[in-house]
Design an enzyme around this catalytic site. Structure first.
Site, PDB file in Angstrom:
ATOM      1  N   ASP A   1     -19.653  15.056 -26.496  1.00  0.00           N
ATOM      2  CA  ASP A   1     -19.792  14.816 -25.441  1.00  0.00           C
ATOM      3  C   ASP A   1     -19.023  13.924 -24.596  1.00  0.00           C
ATOM      4  OD1 ASP A   1     -21.555  17.082 -24.900  1.00  0.00           O
ATOM      5  OD2 ASP A   1     -23.170  15.799 -25.664  1.00  0.00           O
TER       6      ASP A   1
ATOM      7  N   HIS B   1       0.926  -1.401   0.148  1.00  0.00           N
ATOM      8  CA  HIS B   1      -0.029   0.003  -0.137  1.00  0.00           C
ATOM      9  C   HIS B   1       0.815   1.298  -0.152  1.00  0.00           C
ATOM     10  CE1 HIS B   1      -2.928   2.911   1.084  1.00  0.00           C
ATOM     11  NE2 HIS B   1      -2.602   3.037   2.284  1.00  0.00           N
TER      12      HIS B   1
ATOM     13  N   HIS C   1       3.724   6.784   5.681  1.00  0.00           N
ATOM     14  CA  HIS C   1       2.588   7.681   5.827  1.00  0.00           C
ATOM     15  C   HIS C   1       1.657   6.723   7.206  1.00  0.00           C
ATOM     16  CE1 HIS C   1       0.189   5.244   2.930  1.00  0.00           C
ATOM     17  NE2 HIS C   1      -0.898   5.557   3.856  1.00  0.00           N
TER      18      HIS C   1
ATOM     19  N   ASP D   1      -3.148   8.301  -1.297  1.00  0.00           N
ATOM     20  CA  ASP D   1      -3.828   7.234  -0.268  1.00  0.00           C
ATOM     21  C   ASP D   1      -4.958   6.902  -0.438  1.00  0.00           C
ATOM     22  OD1 ASP D   1      -3.605   5.747   2.251  1.00  0.00           O
ATOM     23  OD2 ASP D   1      -4.640   7.345   3.035  1.00  0.00           O
TER      24      ASP D   1
ATOM     25  N   GLU E   1       0.677   6.085  12.769  1.00  0.00           N
ATOM     26  CA  GLU E   1      -0.661   5.555  13.245  1.00  0.00           C
ATOM     27  C   GLU E   1      -0.862   4.058  13.589  1.00  0.00           C
ATOM     28  OE1 GLU E   1      -3.524   6.565  10.403  1.00  0.00           O
ATOM     29  OE2 GLU E   1      -5.420   6.620  11.845  1.00  0.00           O
ATOM     30  N   ASP E   2      -0.151   3.266  12.781  1.00  0.00           N
ATOM     31  CA  ASP E   2      -0.380   1.757  12.735  1.00  0.00           C
ATOM     32  C   ASP E   2       0.810   1.011  13.540  1.00  0.00           C
ATOM     33  OD1 ASP E   2      -2.778   2.128  11.551  1.00  0.00           O
ATOM     34  OD2 ASP E   2      -1.941   1.633   9.649  1.00  0.00           O
TER      35      ASP E   2
END
Ligand code: MN
Length: 474
Positions: free
Chosen positions: A260, A50, A74, A141, A78-79
Site C-alpha cells: 500500500d 519564479h 508568464h 506556475d 499582469e505585473d
C-alpha cells in the site's frame, strides 16, 4: 540567476537542440529579467527566479519552445507595463496568446467554495482547452508557488493548499501529469492538514524503516538476476503519495501492507524484456493470485501499458511494475509524453473530440477518480449546458434543454407543477432554452400541471417520461 538559466538551457538542449529556439529562450529571459528587475519574491530572491523555475518544470516534461518562452514571460502582462501587442511583436502571436491565456486564468477568481469544485475545473478546461499549453504553464506556475509556500502567511498557505487540492490536482490528473499531480497533492496535504500530514509522514517513515532492508534486498536480488540474464534495466522503488494513503485510510481500507505504501518499478528497453523480467520475478518470488495484470497485451482502453504483479517477499506483499522506458514516459507525463506529436496536441485543424479522447485515454491511467474523467468526456462530447440554481447548485443538462427539463431534473414534483421561470432575474416561458451559466429558478403553483404540448418543448428523456406518465394518469 545565470546558473538557473544555464540549467534550463541545458535541459532544453537534451530534447530540442534547435539554436534559434535557444536564442529565443535567452531573449525571453532577458526581457522578463529586465521587466521584473525591481521586484523580489517573498523568499527574498529576485522575481525572475519564479518564471525561471516554472520554465524549468516545463522543460522537465519536455515542453516545446513556445511554451518555455511563454513560461518565462508568464507574469509580464499582469505585473509589468508590457502589453500583449508588444509581446506579439517580439515573439509572435502564438507566444503572446499563451501568456495572455495564463493571465486570464489568473484573473478568474474562485469566490465561493462551491465554485472551486470540479465544476470549475470543467469550466476552466472547456473555456481554454484550445490552448492546452496554457494549462500546463498554469500548473507549473502553481507547482512552483506551492514549493515556496513557506514564505507565505499561514492563513494564506491553507487557502492556497485547499484551492490546489480542489482545482489543480484534478487538473493535473486530467492532463495526465502524474508526477506534477503527486507533488501538488503532497504539498497541499502538508499545508492544508499539517497535523495529519506529520502523522502520516511518521507512520510511513516507520513502516519504511521496518521494511527497508527487505525492499533493498529485493532490489539487489533483482538487479543481480537481471544482470546475469543480460537485461539492461533500471529498478527503483517509490513511496506512494501520502495524501492518497490518507484518503485510502479515510475510506476504511486497511493499511498495514507494504504494497500500500510502495511499489517497485522495473524499466527495460523493450516488450520482450518485460516478459523475461516477469518470468524472472516469478521464479524468485511467489506471486499473489489474482493480482497479476497484463496491460501490455491488453492495454487499458487508454494507452497505458505495463505489467503489474504482486509477490510475496517473506510474508510481505510487494507490488512490482514492469514496463519499457517509453511506457513509463506515458504513465508519468501523460499527454506531455506526446508533446512533440502534433496529432495529439490541440491545434486548429484537430477536432476537440479527438483531443479529448486522447486526454481521457491517457488519463485514466493515473486517475483513480475515473468518474471525473468520464464526466468530462461525456459533457464535452455530448455538449451539455450548465446552469445554476438560485442557491448556487449547478445543474447539468444536455444542450437544447429547456426550463421544463430543468424543473424535472431539480424535482419531478416541481416539474409537474411548473408555471414559469426566472432566468438571470427575468421572467421567461417554461420552454426557454437554457444557456451556459444561466441562473434559473423554476416557479411552481399548486394548480400548475403538464400539457400535451410540453412533450415538444423539452429535451430530456426524464422530463418526457414524467410528462407522459402524468398525462396517462390524469
Ligand atoms: Mn507566476
Amino acid at each position: 540567476m545565470e546558473d538557473k538559466l544555464q540549467t534550463l538551457l541545458k535541459l532544453m538542449v537534451t530534447y530540442n537542440p534547435n539554436k534559434k529556439d535557444i536564442e529565443l529562450v535567452k531573449k525571453a529571459y532577458d526581457i522578463a529579467n529586465t521587466l521584473h528587475s525591481d521586484v523580489k519574491r517573498e523568499s527574498g530572491e529576485p522575481y525572475i527566479s519564479h518564471p525561471l523555475e516554472v520554465a524549468t518544470i516545463l522543460a522537465q516534461v519536455q515542453a516545446d519552445a513556445s511554451t518555455i518562452i511563454a513560461a518565462l514571460l508568464h507574469d509580464t502582462l499582469e505585473d509589468t507595463w508590457l502589453r500583449k501587442e508588444e509581446l506579439a511583436y517580439i515573439f509572435g502571436e502564438y507566444v503572446a496568446d499563451l501568456v495572455d491565456g495564463v493571465t486570464n486564468i489568473n484573473k478568474a477568481k474562485f469566490s465561493s467554495k462551491k465554485e472551486a469544485d470540479a465544476t470549475n475545473t470543467r469550466k476552466l478546461l472547456q473555456g481554454m482547452f484550445k490552448d492546452v499549453r496554457v494549462l500546463y504553464i498554469k500548473l507549473a506556475d502553481r507547482l512552483h508557488n506551492m514549493r515556496t509556500l513557506d514564505y507565505k502567511k499561514p492563513e494564506k498557505r491553507k487557502k492556497k493548499a485547499k484551492e490546489t487540492l480542489e482545482l489543480f490536482v484534478p487538473l493535473a490528473s486530467y492532463l495526465g501529469c502524474h508526477e506534477i499531480k503527486n507533488e501538488l497533492q503532497t504539498l497541499s496535504f502538508k499545508y492544508y492538514l499539517p497535523e495529519e500530514y506529520e502523522n502520516y509522514l511518521m507512520r510511513q517513515k516507520k513502516l519504511m524503516e521496518e521494511n527497508k532492508e527487505k525492499i533493498e534486498n529485493m532490489v539487489q536480488v533483482l538487479n543481480k538476476t537481471l544482470d546475469e540474464n543480460y537485461i539492461p534495466h533500471e529498478i527503483y522503488y517509490r513511496e506512494k503519495n501520502l495524501y492518497e494513503v490518507y484518503l485510502q485510510e479515510k475510506n476504511h481500507e486497511e493499511l498495514n501492507e507494504i504494497h500500500d505504501l510502495i511499489a517497485i518499478k522495473i524499466k527495460v528497453l523493450d516488450i520482450n524484456d518485460c516478459y523475461k523480467v516477469l518470468g524472472l520475478v516469478h521464479s524468485l518470488y511467489r506471486s499473489y493470485d489474482n493480482k497479476f495484470k497484463d496491460y501490455i497485451t491488453k492495454p487499458k482502453k487508454n494507452k497505458y501499458q505495463s505489467l503489474h504483479t504482486t509477490v510475496f517477499v517473506d510474508r510481505t506483499l510487494v507490488q512490482v511494475q514492469i514496463r519499457t522506458y517509453q511506457m513509463d514516459r506515458v504513465a508519468n507525463l501523460g499527454l506531455t509524453a506526446y508533446w512533440n506529436d502534433r496529432n495529439v496536441i490541440m491545434n486548429d485543424e484537430l477536432h476537440a473530440a479527438d483531443f479529448f479522447k486522447s486526454l481521457v485515454e491517457i488519463n485514466s491511467i493515473a486517475l483513480e477518480d475515473t468518474d471525473f474523467v468520464e464526466d468530462i468526456y461525456r459533457e464535452v462530447l455530448t455538449k451539455n449546458v450548465y446552469v445554476y440554481t438560485r442557491s448556487g447548485e449547478y445543474v447539468e443538462l444536455p444542450e437544447g434543454s429547456t426550463g421544463i427539463d430543468f424543473a424535472y431534473k431539480i424535482n419531478p414534483e416541481i416539474g409537474n407543477h411548473l408555471q414559469s421561470l426566472i432566468v438571470n432575474g427575468q421572467f421567461e416561458k417554461i420552454e426557454y432554452v437554457l444557456k451556459n451559466l444561466d441562473i434559473v429558478t423554476a416557479i411552481s403553483t399548486d394548480d400548475g400541471h403538464p400539457y400535451e404540448d410540453w412533450l415538444g418543448k423539452c429535451k430530456t428523456k426524464m422530463a418526457k417520461t414524467k410528462i407522459k406518465k402524468y398525462l396517462e394518469e390524469n
